[in-house]
Scaffold this active site. Structure first.
Site, PDB file in Angstrom:
ATOM      1  N   CYS A 116       0.871  -1.178   0.000  1.00 22.39           N
ATOM      2  CA  CYS A 116       0.000   0.000   0.000  1.00 22.39           C
ATOM      3  C   CYS A 116       0.905   1.224   0.000  1.00 22.39           C
ATOM      4  O   CYS A 116       2.019   1.174  -0.532  1.00 22.39           O
ATOM      5  CB  CYS A 116      -0.969  -0.023   1.187  1.00 22.39           C
ATOM      6  SG  CYS A 116      -0.202  -0.080   2.822  1.00 22.39           S
ATOM      7  N   TRP A 117       0.454   2.331   0.570  1.00 31.01           N
ATOM      8  CA  TRP A 117       1.248   3.557   0.515  1.00 31.01           C
ATOM      9  C   TRP A 117       2.521   3.462   1.350  1.00 31.01           C
ATOM     10  O   TRP A 117       3.624   3.700   0.885  1.00 31.01           O
ATOM     11  CB  TRP A 117       0.391   4.743   0.963  1.00 31.01           C
ATOM     12  CG  TRP A 117       1.157   6.006   1.247  1.00 31.01           C
ATOM     13  CD1 TRP A 117       1.214   6.692   2.416  1.00 31.01           C
ATOM     14  CD2 TRP A 117       1.976   6.754   0.336  1.00 31.01           C
ATOM     15  NE1 TRP A 117       2.020   7.796   2.306  1.00 31.01           N
ATOM     16  CE2 TRP A 117       2.499   7.861   1.037  1.00 31.01           C
ATOM     17  CE3 TRP A 117       2.333   6.583  -1.007  1.00 31.01           C
ATOM     18  CZ2 TRP A 117       3.347   8.798   0.450  1.00 31.01           C
ATOM     19  CZ3 TRP A 117       3.180   7.513  -1.594  1.00 31.01           C
ATOM     20  CH2 TRP A 117       3.668   8.607  -0.868  1.00 31.01           C
TER      21      TRP A 117
END
Length: 369
Positions: A116-117
């Site tokens: 993810c981020w």
């Protein structure tokens, strides 16, 4: 287990993930290990994925853009606890859908990498569930943020390790075609225009008018550079610092500027023939062609551009190409040209009487690969 049961079974598992920031080390992997996995799964929202992503990744968002905004608003305006409750339910349903659809046919030995981020809750949730299924899922340490930093770091250092050779020459001298012929022969190329989806001139945009964003362009450059063998020559063509609306990273452009130059020299008639062939997509859409020519008004005035647009309407393609070369491209080349390239004065000439397929293949055959 039925597909219908997936979401029910994993809701409590997902909920627990929202109370931890990370998994123990055995459940994670680093950017250096990207090639060790069967699949790379980006669980960020579709807009995040569209902006840029790890090469080859598939998008299985655990929160779409609207859901992500909703959870973020709850987190800021109500409380983290309320946000986690809503987020857990949304993430559970979305992961179930991905397992039921994109992932259901994966074999037991499948080994995915999830990110993810920042390598936090979104990728942690997906990694945990995939692991509970029995797949050897791992989460990317630091997430996309760590990958992005690696891209930036490598774009600073990789170009200096390469033996760069630059194909130079005025517009229509078939630099791109020679570059492609080199690739067909097995040579290493850095095809900047292909990566930028732009041919480097006012008329050079692709037919769909779309270029990648700057981050995606840099990731594509990174992927191309990391695939090159520093022990062998690398060929590129002379470009300005900008290709369409994208800019070439500074360290890469400086390395290109210092590359050994080869200048293609061809007669005007051959260049015109090549331009007419190469820009067939513009010829096929006269309206779009006339619109592109309108961008030249600040340099050449309304009357001159109107005359070129009239040639488009008449289908006088060779006359138009000849006038554009003589009155627009060659003067610009003489004024600015390839002066940025530091070895241009020592460029080795590559003399071509024609620019057809046989001539281009012959040109590629005499260049070192």
């Amino acid at each position: 287990m039925s597909r219908k049961a997936v979401s029910v079974i994993f809701i409590p598992v997902i909920s627990s993930v929202f109370h931890v920031a990370s998994h123990p080390a055995p459940f994670s992997a680093t950017v250096d290990q990207l090639g060790d996995f069967d699949s790379i799964i980006d669980v960020r929202s579709p807009s995040e994925f569209a902006e840029d992503h790890v090469p080859g990744a598939i998008n299985c968002p655990v929160l779409d853009d609207e859901e992500r905004a909703r959870v973020g608003t709850l987190y800021k305006q109500v409380s983290p606890f309320e946000a986690r409750k809503v987020g857990a339910a949304l993430v559970s349903r979305n992961i179930a859908k991905h397992i039921e659809n994109q992932l259901f046919d994966k074999p037991k030995g499948w080994k995915p990498l999830v990110y993810c981020w920042r390598g936090g809750q979104r990728s942690g949730a997906m990694t945990l569930v995939l692991g509970q299924v029995g797949w050897a899922a791992r989460r990317l340490e630091g997430g996309y943020k760590a990958f992005r930093q690696r891209v930036l770091d490598d774009l600073e250092t990789l170009p200096r390790s390469l033996e760069l050779n630059i194909l130079c020459g005025p517009t229509g001298s078939a630099k791109t075609a020679v570059l492609e012929a080199l690739a067909e022969r097995g040579g290493q190329i850095l095809h900047l225009e292909a990566l930028a989806r732009h041919r480097g001139s006012v008329l050079g945009g692709e037919t769909d008018g779309l270029q990648p964003g700057q981050k995606a362009f840099e990731t594509a450059l990174w992927a191309a550079l990391t695939a090159l063998d520093p022990a062998r020559p690398v060929w590129s063509e002379s470009e300005s610092r900008r290709i369409g609306r994208l800019h070439v990273p500074a360290a890469l452009f400086e390395a290109l500027r210092n590359g050994r130059c080869t200048r293609i020299e061809a007669p005007l008639a051959a260049r015109v023939d090549h331009l007419v062939e190469r820009y067939a997509h513009l010829i096929a859409d006269p309206g779009a062609f006339r619109d592109k020519l309108a961008r030249l008004v600040p340099q050449h005035g309304y009357e001159r551009v109107a005359a070129w647009q009239a040639l488009v309407t008449r289908g006088a393609w060779r006359q138009l190409a000849t006038e554009l070369v003589n009155d627009h491209y060659d003067p610009a080349y003489r004024k600015g040209g390839e002066g940025l390239y530091l070895q241009i004065d020592e460029a080795c000439p590559l003399l071509l009487e024609a620019l057809d397929a046989d001539a281009l293949a012959g040109a590629a055959a005499v260049l070192p690969i």
